[in-house]
Design a protein around this motif. Structure first.
Motif, PDB file in Angstrom:
ATOM      1  N   CYS A  36       0.850  -1.185   0.000  1.00  0.00           N
ATOM      2  CA  CYS A  36       0.000   0.000   0.000  1.00  0.00           C
ATOM      3  C   CYS A  36       0.889   1.240   0.000  1.00  0.00           C
ATOM      4  CB  CYS A  36      -0.913   0.012   1.226  1.00  0.00           C
ATOM      5  SG  CYS A  36      -1.997   1.446   1.229  1.00  0.00           S
ATOM      6  N   CYS A  38      -1.860   6.258   5.255  1.00  0.00           N
ATOM      7  CA  CYS A  38      -2.829   6.915   6.149  1.00  0.00           C
ATOM      8  C   CYS A  38      -2.118   7.045   7.500  1.00  0.00           C
ATOM      9  CB  CYS A  38      -4.085   6.070   6.285  1.00  0.00           C
ATOM     10  SG  CYS A  38      -4.891   5.800   4.693  1.00  0.00           S
ATOM     11  N   TYR A  62      -2.622   6.701  10.565  1.00  0.00           N
ATOM     12  CA  TYR A  62      -2.775   5.776  11.695  1.00  0.00           C
ATOM     13  C   TYR A  62      -2.297   4.370  11.354  1.00  0.00           C
ATOM     14  CZ  TYR A  62      -6.668   4.860   8.622  1.00  0.00           C
ATOM     15  OH  TYR A  62      -7.402   4.596   7.498  1.00  0.00           O
ATOM     16  N   CYS A  63      -1.960   4.100  10.093  1.00  0.00           N
ATOM     17  CA  CYS A  63      -1.917   2.709   9.635  1.00  0.00           C
ATOM     18  C   CYS A  63      -0.503   2.145   9.473  1.00  0.00           C
ATOM     19  CB  CYS A  63      -2.683   2.611   8.326  1.00  0.00           C
ATOM     20  SG  CYS A  63      -2.836   0.909   7.753  1.00  0.00           S
TER      21      CYS A  63
HETATM   22 FE1  SF4 Z   1      -3.245   1.654   3.086  1.00  0.00          FE
HETATM   23 FE2  SF4 Z   1      -3.734   1.366   5.696  1.00  0.00          FE
HETATM   24 FE3  SF4 Z   1      -4.628   3.529   4.422  1.00  0.00          FE
HETATM   25 FE4  SF4 Z   1      -5.742   1.136   3.953  1.00  0.00          FE
HETATM   26  S1  SF4 Z   1      -5.793   2.244   5.859  1.00  0.00           S
HETATM   27  S2  SF4 Z   1      -5.138   2.675   2.429  1.00  0.00           S
HETATM   28  S3  SF4 Z   1      -3.951  -0.193   4.124  1.00  0.00           S
HETATM   29  S4  SF4 Z   1      -2.468   2.970   4.696  1.00  0.00           S
END
Ligand code: SF4
Ligand code: SAM
Length: 465
Positions: free
Chosen positions: A174, A178, A180-181
């Motif tokens: 990815c 984001c 938090y991720c």
């Molecule tokens: Fe990528 Fe995590 Fe955002 Fe989903 S939530 S798009 S996996 S960074």
């Protein structure tokens, strides 16, 4: 007995525990398929296993905690009777940890847990045979967390379960980051398989493995094919032409990348399921900005409207994070309002948990666990009311379901299947011994609550139609 190189592999048992998302479950399938070549069969009993593997998830704290506690318990597997004088542990059970936690913390895990023999990351799942070989050749305490540096992402889907449903990975990694991720750190950069390869793969699954329903997988499937001038919509339309394939799903989508072409595919592709999982995360534009989500709520709601116009039967589900750092009461109320506007069929709601290395984990934060917990409960309670109403509309309608399993429900034997719109439907067999697994059945809904949908058999189409 199977001989590989210098080693003989007698029949052995592997116990495997999977945490987290469908991607991990898919990786588990790959691991099992590779291990069958080394004479391993799966066992549900950890105590009878020769090889114990944890396929870990790092997305939220709860899955992390569970893994550490389960790994801690494996110490006893290695105690007596066959003691290695160097470590004081039983010699012949091999314990391994793979997946997202192992990708970022493999070396530390190896150091910290005496009983852990090796760790492996998300990008080396297909090398599991080599690692198990090393372990049985006597090598211990190694960690393999390298990234695949090739430009191409090319695999063949492996299935070991014998059901007509298959997960098919179309993109890995990815690039969204984001705030938090943890996924971009544990799964690396985006790389797509070529469209031609996926189509061939699915044709093969349908022709030779009896697959009828396919779930296309990726952390962000809407980015599929960008590097190759291909797209998810093109792929769906090609797969739609495959004879014998009955249903097609995909997950997970990022709202930023939902194209008009993809929306049109929801109208044109006859096999594409009547379900879209479109994670929103928050109903507040200011929170979405802090999450680095790249869309506004207005844009998101516009997508839902277009999707529902393209396919009036479609049902929508989502993911929500309650209590993102410094979320105000007003921002939380914007999420509550979104639930009314979006009318989701179901949601996965989570309390924010800080993941080491992400931007959100470095934010100063005034929220307490109590506030987060209360907001999560408010979101869930409101959604249940909405869900109850939406699902009551199902009563009297007939849905085609692929029957998965049976179980006892309040003392009554019931079969369970999933509709095109991803709803679980429970119904009684026509007579007690009736075996309906993997049959297609038309079921009329007789009652529906927020959490359970019951029906009666109208027509049995058999294992193929
Ligand atoms: Fe990528 Fe995590 Fe955002 Fe989903 S939530 S798009 S996996 S960074
Ligand atoms: N790629 C998908 C997307 O863009 O929404 C989501 C994949 S993520 C692995 C699955 C879900 O876990 C997310 O949608 C989010 O709701 C939740 N999640 C991820 N990180 C989280 C965190 N730090 N705290 C709480 N929930 C989190």
């Amino acid at each position: 007995m199977i001989k590989v190189g210098e080693l003989e592999f007698p029949p052995r048992k592997v116990w495997l525990k999977t945490y987290g998302c469908q991607m991990n479950y898919h990786d588990t399938e790959r691991i099992l398929s590779h291990l069958s070549g080394l004479n391993f069969t799966r066992t549900e009993e950890q105590s009878e296993a020769d090889l114990v593997i944890f396929n870990t998830c790092a997305v939220r704290d709860l899955a992390n905690q569970k893994f550490y506690s389960h790994l801690g318990e494996t110490k006893k597997l290695k105690e007596s009777p066959d003691i290695n004088p160097e470590t004081g542990l039983k010699k012949n059970v091999v314990v391994a940890a793979g997946g997202c936690i192992a990708q970022t913390e493999g070396k530390d895990l190896i150091k910290k847990y005496k009983q852990l023999d090796f760790a492996f990351g998300t990008d080396v799942v297909d090398n599991i045979g080599e690692m198990v070989y090393r372990a049985y050749a006597g090598e211990r305490k190694f960690s393999v967390t390298s990234w695949d540096k090739t430009d191409n992402y090319s695999i063949e889907t492996k299935i070991t379960h014998g059901s007509p449903m298959a997960f098919v990975n179309i993109i890995k990694g990815c690039d969204k980051f984001c705030s938090y991720c943890i996924v971009p750190f544990t799964r690396g950069r985006e790389k797509s398989r070529r469209l031609e390869e996926v189509v061939k793969d699915v044709k093969r699954l349908v022709e030779y493995s009896g697959v009828q329903e396919v779930m296309l997988l990726g952390q962000n499937v809407n980015s599929y094919g960008k590097d190759n001038g291909e797209s998810l919509a093109q792929l769906i339309l090609e797969l739609d032409k495959i004879d014998g394939l009955k249903r097609l799903r995909y997950t997970t989508s990022h709202p930023y990348d939902v194209s008009d072409e993809l929306i049109a595919a929801h109208k044109d592709a006859k096999k594409l399921a009547n379900h879209l999982h479109l994670p929103v995360q928050s109903g507040s534009n200011t929170v979405l900005q802090r999450m680095l989500r790249e869309y506004t709520i207005e844009h998101y709601l516009g997508l839902l409207e277009k999707m529902r116009k393209a396919n009036p039967e479609i049902i929508i589900s989502t993911d929500i994070i309650a209590g993102f750092p410094n979320e105000t009461e007003e921002e939380h109320l914007a999420t509550m309002k979104l639930l009314d506007l979006a009318q989701y069929d179901f949601i996965y709601a989570y309390s924010f948990s800080a993941r080491k290395g992400t931007k959100a984990a470095r934010m100063e934060d005034v929220l307490t666990d109590d506030i987060r917990g209360r907001r999560l409960r408010e979101i869930q309670a409101k959604q249940l009311l909405i869900q109850e109403k939406i699902r009551s509309n199902m009563i009297g309608k007939t849905y085609r379901v692929l029957v998965e399993e049976k179980g006892m429900n309040k003392g009554i034997l019931k079969w369970t299947g999933r509709s095109s719109c991803y709803r679980l439907v429970h119904f009684e067999p026509q007579f007690p011994e009736q075996d309906l697994q993997w049959n297609w059945v038309d079921v009329e809904i007789t009652s529906a609550t927020a959490l359970s949908t019951q029906g009666k058999i109208i027509n049995i189409l058999g294992k193929n139609w």
